[in-house]
Design an enzyme around this catalytic site. Structure first.
Site, mmCIF file in Angstrom:
data_model
loop_
_atom_site.group_PDB
_atom_site.id
_atom_site.type_symbol
_atom_site.label_atom_id
_atom_site.label_comp_id
_atom_site.label_asym_id
_atom_site.label_seq_id
_atom_site.Cartn_x
_atom_site.Cartn_y
_atom_site.Cartn_z
ATOM 1 N N HIS A 1 -3.745 7.398 1.900
ATOM 2 C CA HIS A 1 -4.378 5.931 0.578
ATOM 3 C C HIS A 1 -5.624 5.576 1.645
ATOM 4 O O HIS A 1 -5.844 5.200 3.038
ATOM 5 C CB HIS A 1 -3.158 4.860 1.464
ATOM 6 N N ASN B 1 -9.849 -1.004 -1.936
ATOM 7 C CA ASN B 1 -8.554 -0.388 -1.493
ATOM 8 C C ASN B 1 -7.192 -1.167 -2.618
ATOM 9 O O ASN B 1 -7.750 -2.030 -2.744
ATOM 10 C CB ASN B 1 -7.649 -1.450 -0.104
ATOM 11 N N CYS C 1 1.217 -1.187 -0.061
ATOM 12 C CA CYS C 1 -0.052 0.401 -0.031
ATOM 13 C C CYS C 1 0.822 1.576 0.181
ATOM 14 O O CYS C 1 0.193 2.600 -0.449
ATOM 15 C CB CYS C 1 -0.868 -0.121 0.964
HETATM 16 O O1 UT7 Z 1 -3.575 -1.512 3.633
HETATM 17 C C1 UT7 Z 1 -3.811 -2.657 4.564
HETATM 18 C C2 UT7 Z 1 -5.068 -2.731 4.455
HETATM 19 N N1 UT7 Z 1 -5.555 -3.187 5.277
HETATM 20 C C3 UT7 Z 1 -6.422 -2.619 6.374
HETATM 21 O O2 UT7 Z 1 -5.977 -1.094 6.382
HETATM 22 C C4 UT7 Z 1 -7.100 -3.478 7.144
HETATM 23 C C5 UT7 Z 1 -7.070 -2.454 8.910
HETATM 24 N N2 UT7 Z 1 -8.863 -3.483 9.300
HETATM 25 C C6 UT7 Z 1 -9.683 -3.197 8.748
HETATM 26 O O3 UT7 Z 1 -10.075 -2.880 8.096
HETATM 27 C C7 UT7 Z 1 -10.675 -3.874 9.311
HETATM 28 O O4 UT7 Z 1 -10.426 -4.773 10.807
HETATM 29 C C8 UT7 Z 1 -11.861 -4.736 8.944
HETATM 30 C C9 UT7 Z 1 -12.472 -3.796 8.393
HETATM 31 C C10 UT7 Z 1 -10.554 -5.506 7.910
HETATM 32 C C11 UT7 Z 1 -12.197 -5.295 10.189
HETATM 33 O O5 UT7 Z 1 -13.539 -4.784 10.395
HETATM 34 P P1 UT7 Z 1 -13.409 -4.639 12.535
HETATM 35 O O6 UT7 Z 1 -14.173 -4.126 13.677
HETATM 36 O O7 UT7 Z 1 -12.086 -5.239 13.694
HETATM 37 O O8 UT7 Z 1 -14.019 -6.260 12.442
HETATM 38 P P2 UT7 Z 1 -13.533 -7.498 13.055
HETATM 39 O O9 UT7 Z 1 -12.601 -8.027 12.861
HETATM 40 O O10 UT7 Z 1 -13.128 -7.472 14.375
HETATM 41 O O11 UT7 Z 1 -14.741 -8.261 12.686
HETATM 42 C C12 UT7 Z 1 -15.395 -8.455 13.612
HETATM 43 C C13 UT7 Z 1 -16.576 -9.983 13.378
HETATM 44 C C14 UT7 Z 1 -16.169 -11.406 13.433
HETATM 45 O O12 UT7 Z 1 -16.845 -12.064 13.725
HETATM 46 P P3 UT7 Z 1 -17.741 -12.371 14.843
HETATM 47 O O13 UT7 Z 1 -15.757 -13.001 15.432
HETATM 48 O O14 UT7 Z 1 -17.412 -10.955 15.888
HETATM 49 O O15 UT7 Z 1 -18.277 -13.866 15.243
HETATM 50 C C15 UT7 Z 1 -15.662 -11.392 11.526
HETATM 51 O O16 UT7 Z 1 -15.846 -12.630 11.943
HETATM 52 O O17 UT7 Z 1 -17.104 -9.579 12.015
HETATM 53 C C16 UT7 Z 1 -16.686 -10.454 10.774
HETATM 54 N N3 UT7 Z 1 -16.661 -10.553 9.765
HETATM 55 C C17 UT7 Z 1 -17.660 -10.368 8.610
HETATM 56 N N4 UT7 Z 1 -18.874 -10.090 8.460
HETATM 57 C C18 UT7 Z 1 -19.073 -9.819 7.605
HETATM 58 C C19 UT7 Z 1 -15.098 -10.101 9.495
HETATM 59 N N5 UT7 Z 1 -15.283 -9.704 7.819
HETATM 60 C C20 UT7 Z 1 -16.688 -10.030 7.179
HETATM 61 C C21 UT7 Z 1 -17.597 -9.752 6.223
HETATM 62 N N6 UT7 Z 1 -18.840 -9.853 6.007
HETATM 63 N N7 UT7 Z 1 -16.683 -9.329 4.949
#
Ligand code: UT7
Length: 338
Positions: free
Chosen positions: A265, A295, A115
């Site tokens: 980014h 992204n 990135c």
């Molecule tokens: O350039 C660098 C690239 N990446 C980034 O910058 C990403 C940085 N991180 C993020 O943007 C966030 O951490 C995410 C958007 C990836 C995730 O958001 P979050 O608020 O941290 O969610 P989480 O990982 O705590 O997940 C919450 C729940 C989980 O379920 P449980 O364990 O609470 O039952 C996940 O399994 O959401 C679930 N989950 C989804 N649900 C529906 C994860 N991905 C998805 C999805 N659709 N696509």
């Protein structure tokens, strides 16, 4: 004293026409438009079709950048192409871009900083300009993510975040006499912390695991798909991007309020809102494209610059701050008088 510096003289971007909405992804995996929009701000992204490769997207963006600079490919001295999704394991994709541009001979260099790739590539190109080693350089960010994502529910935390696209700029050597007003790239600042390499990575194909770079066990584990510790990435991104911007501003004797436009980014709208808040930057000064392109890693910032110019948001004389954070971890910033 007159200084040799880089100046952006052309830019272009290319997004493949196929739009993939959050609803489309919900047909492939257990996810929803509501979850994706709330957590990331993403509504849709672009995916290539058929045999289109990263260097194909790079070519389209590069042609547009050359057109906007009023130049031919033959006018270039060097090419830098930043990508984490190369056409092939080797050689790098810049050589394919070079030959598709009809060129031979000039150096064509791949940059592998994910990135932060465009900021790294811009910084490297700038060093050649500053030393007088090159006069005009094409700097490109291009990605085809869609062919390398796990489109089952197993990969949903990563797959919904990424899209395909390319952006390019042409920079040219310019003599800066009045640094406060002459258009130029003031500085770049680059950072890496490899201790976090496995927090966001594609484990295979790999020389680190076994005797072959790819075997059935890797494929069974899904090692060919990106793996991410989303929380860890999020926390570090909202810390490191503001730090990088502050370093750039301090280095050049400017303050946050002096910046006319921020092109960060785009990984998650919530990250960029938090970055703006930490900096104390007015939200309306942050240019976002994440809702429609998601992204696009190394392509994000040059796409953002091109769109900001087209939207009339980036105009001559403005001070523009770029910042990126990503896999590596790598991060960095650039400050430009447009
Ligand atoms: O350039 C660098 C690239 N990446 C980034 O910058 C990403 C940085 N991180 C993020 O943007 C966030 O951490 C995410 C958007 C990836 C995730 O958001 P979050 O608020 O941290 O969610 P989480 O990982 O705590 O997940 C919450 C729940 C989980 O379920 P449980 O364990 O609470 O039952 C996940 O399994 O959401 C679930 N989950 C989804 N649900 C529906 C994860 N991905 C998805 C999805 N659709 N696509």
């Amino acid at each position: 004293m007159t200084k040799l510096r880089s100046r952006v003289i052309g830019m272009g971007s290319f997004l493949p026409p196929r739009v993939v909405t959050n609803e489309d992804l919900a047909q492939l995996m257990d996810t929803s438009d509501e979850w994706i929009v709330q957590r990331t701000g993403i509504r849709e992204r672009r995916w290539v079709e058929g045999v289109t490769s990263t260097s194909d997207l790079a070519l389209q963006a590069s042609r547009r950048a050359l057109d906007s600079a009023g130049l031919d490919a033959e006018d270039l001295d060097m090419i830098f192409l930043a990508t984490l999704s190369p056409d092939h394991f080797f050689p790098g994709s810049a050589v394919f871009l070079q030959t598709k541009l009809g060129l031979a001979g000039i150096p064509a260099i791949d940059v592998r900083q994910q990135c932060t790739g465009f900021v790294y590539a811009l910084s490297m190109a700038d060093q050649y300009i500053r030393t007088g080693s090159a006069h005009r350089i094409l700097v490109v960010g291009a990605e085809v993510h869609s062919k390398g994502l796990d489109k089952s529910t197993r990969g949903r935390d990563v797959t919904v975040l990424f899209g395909d696209g390319a952006g390019a700029v042409v920079i040219e050597a310019t003599k800066v006499e009045t640094p406060r007003s002459d258009a130029h790239l003031l500085s770049t600042h680059l950072f890496t912390d490899g201790a976090f390499a496995e927090e966001l990575w594609v484990p295979a194909v790999s020389t680190a695991f076994d005797e072959e770079i790819v075997d059935q066990r890797m494929l069974d584990r899904g090692d060919q798909y990106p793996k991410m510790n989303g929380r860890q990435v999020f926390v570090n991104a909202v810390k490191r991007m503001p730090e990088a911007v502050e370093t750039a501003l301090e280095h050049n004797g400017y303050e946050v309020a002096d910046v006319d436009l921020f092109v960060f980014h785009q990984a998650n709208l919530r990250i960029n809102e938090a970055v703006a808040q930490r900096l104390g930057a007015a939200p309306e000064k942050v240019f976002n494209t994440i809702d429609k392109y998601a992204n696009t890693t190394a392509a994000t910032i040059p796409i953002g610059l091109d769109e900001a110019v087209r939207a009339g948001r980036l105009q001559p004389g403005m001070l523009v701050a770029l910042a990126a954070f990503g896999s590596g971890f790598t991060w960095g910033s650039a400050l430009l008088r447009w």
